[in-house]
Design an enzyme around this catalytic site. Structure first.
Site, PDB file in Angstrom:
ATOM      1  N   GLU A   1      -3.888   1.539  -7.405  1.00 28.99           N
ATOM      2  CA  GLU A   1      -4.295   2.682  -6.583  1.00 28.99           C
ATOM      3  C   GLU A   1      -3.388   3.877  -6.883  1.00 28.99           C
ATOM      4  O   GLU A   1      -2.293   3.978  -6.297  1.00 28.99           O
ATOM      5  CB  GLU A   1      -4.161   2.348  -5.092  1.00 28.99           C
ATOM      6  CG  GLU A   1      -5.021   1.229  -4.604  1.00 28.99           C
ATOM      7  CD  GLU A   1      -5.223   1.318  -3.098  1.00 28.99           C
ATOM      8  OE1 GLU A   1      -6.298   1.745  -2.668  1.00 28.99           O
ATOM      9  OE2 GLU A   1      -4.295   0.993  -2.363  1.00 28.99           O
TER      10      GLU A   1
ATOM     11  N   HIS B   1       0.854  -1.197   0.000  1.00 30.24           N
ATOM     12  CA  HIS B   1       0.000   0.000   0.000  1.00 30.24           C
ATOM     13  C   HIS B   1       0.889   1.246   0.000  1.00 30.24           C
ATOM     14  O   HIS B   1       1.950   1.259   0.631  1.00 30.24           O
ATOM     15  CB  HIS B   1      -0.916  -0.012   1.231  1.00 30.24           C
ATOM     16  CG  HIS B   1      -1.986   1.022   1.135  1.00 30.24           C
ATOM     17  ND1 HIS B   1      -1.736   2.347   1.385  1.00 30.24           N
ATOM     18  CD2 HIS B   1      -3.288   0.929   0.770  1.00 30.24           C
ATOM     19  CE1 HIS B   1      -2.860   3.041   1.187  1.00 30.24           C
ATOM     20  NE2 HIS B   1      -3.813   2.198   0.806  1.00 30.24           N
TER      21      HIS B   1
END
Ligand code: PGA
Length: 250
Positions: free
Chosen positions: A168, A99
């Site tokens: 993302e 992430h």
């Protein structure tokens, strides 16, 4: 369009307490309806809540995941760290790796590759995040960054069926901004091409994350290649989360 086998991943980041388990109840109820049975809803609460959440979702088709892991599957002197064995022992089945909020803390592609290998060795499914920063997008480096993150992150990994790739864009996370649909489609196709070139194509599903909310979800589902969403802020509200799930499915 009816979408089958979609993933909806609630990334709760550093939020929540045991009472938040209540928020999963309505989602559990929704999943009892036939229409939603083929979809996977995965809650990723903080480490401290994993066990409680896992115990609570037994006998439902909700799944639980961790938000990160240590690269060593073996136990060892790593103060403050949680490895994939410990995650596995809570009953969690998934783990988010790579992430951007962890990359910002220093996770590089090599470390991410080790974390993915460790997760797979413990039979955890991996939600592997990639994405370019705004600065990189402006310099037209998106492709280069994605290619490097994917190829280095997945180096020497063959068990692709247990990996979900989450695109993302960093500039989209928590900002309320999403890419233009045309641009997103091109980037998703590019990701598919990278996977194809490294023979990892078919088995890895691609999902999208970054400011997904009930208002923009319809547009995002226009892209067939996107098989689900990783949802941060909006997933803390069960109303918004359910709305996103319902609007994605038809
Ligand atoms: P957001 O977060 O939905 O709040 O933008 C997504 C993520 O960081 O996974």
């Amino acid at each position: 369009m009816t979408n089958n086998n979609m993933y909806f991943i609630a990334n709760w980041k550093m939020h929540g307490n045991a009472k938040y388990i209540e928020r999963t109840k309505v989602v559990k109820k929704l999943l009892r309806l036939k229409k939603y049975k083929n979809h996977k809803i995965i809650y990723c609460p903080p480490f401290t809540l994993l066990k409680e959440f896992c115990d609570n979702v037994k006998k439902s088709n909700l799944y639980i995941g961790a938000q990160d892991c240590h690269p060593d599957a073996d136990f060892g002197p790593f103060t403050g760290s949680v490895n994939t064995k410990l995650i596995r022992s809570t009953g969690a089945k998934y783990v988010i790796v790579g992430h951007s909020e962890k990359r910002k803390d220093g996770d590089n592609n090599n470390l991410i590759n080790k974390k993915i290998k460790s997760a797979l060795s413990e039979n955890l499914k991996v939600i592997f995040c990639v994405g370019e920063k705004l600065k990189e997008k402006r310099k037209k480096l998106t492709y280069k960054i994605l290619k490097r993150q994917i190829n280095e992150g997945l180096r020497k990994i063959k068990q692709n069926e247990n990996i979900i790739l989450a695109y993302e864009p960093v500039w989209s996370i928590g900002t309320g901004k999403i890419p233009k649909i045309s641009e997103l489609r091109i980037n998703i196709n590019y990701i598919r091409k990278i996977l194809k070139n490294s023979n990892k194509s078919k088995k890895i599903k691609i999902i999208y994350g970054g400011s997904v909310n009930p208002k923009n979800i319809k547009q995002l589902t226009e892209i067939n290649e996107i098989k689900g969403f990783i949802i941060g802020g909006a997933s803390l509200s069960s109303k918004k989360f359910i709305d996103i799930i319902k609007k994605s499915i038809n």
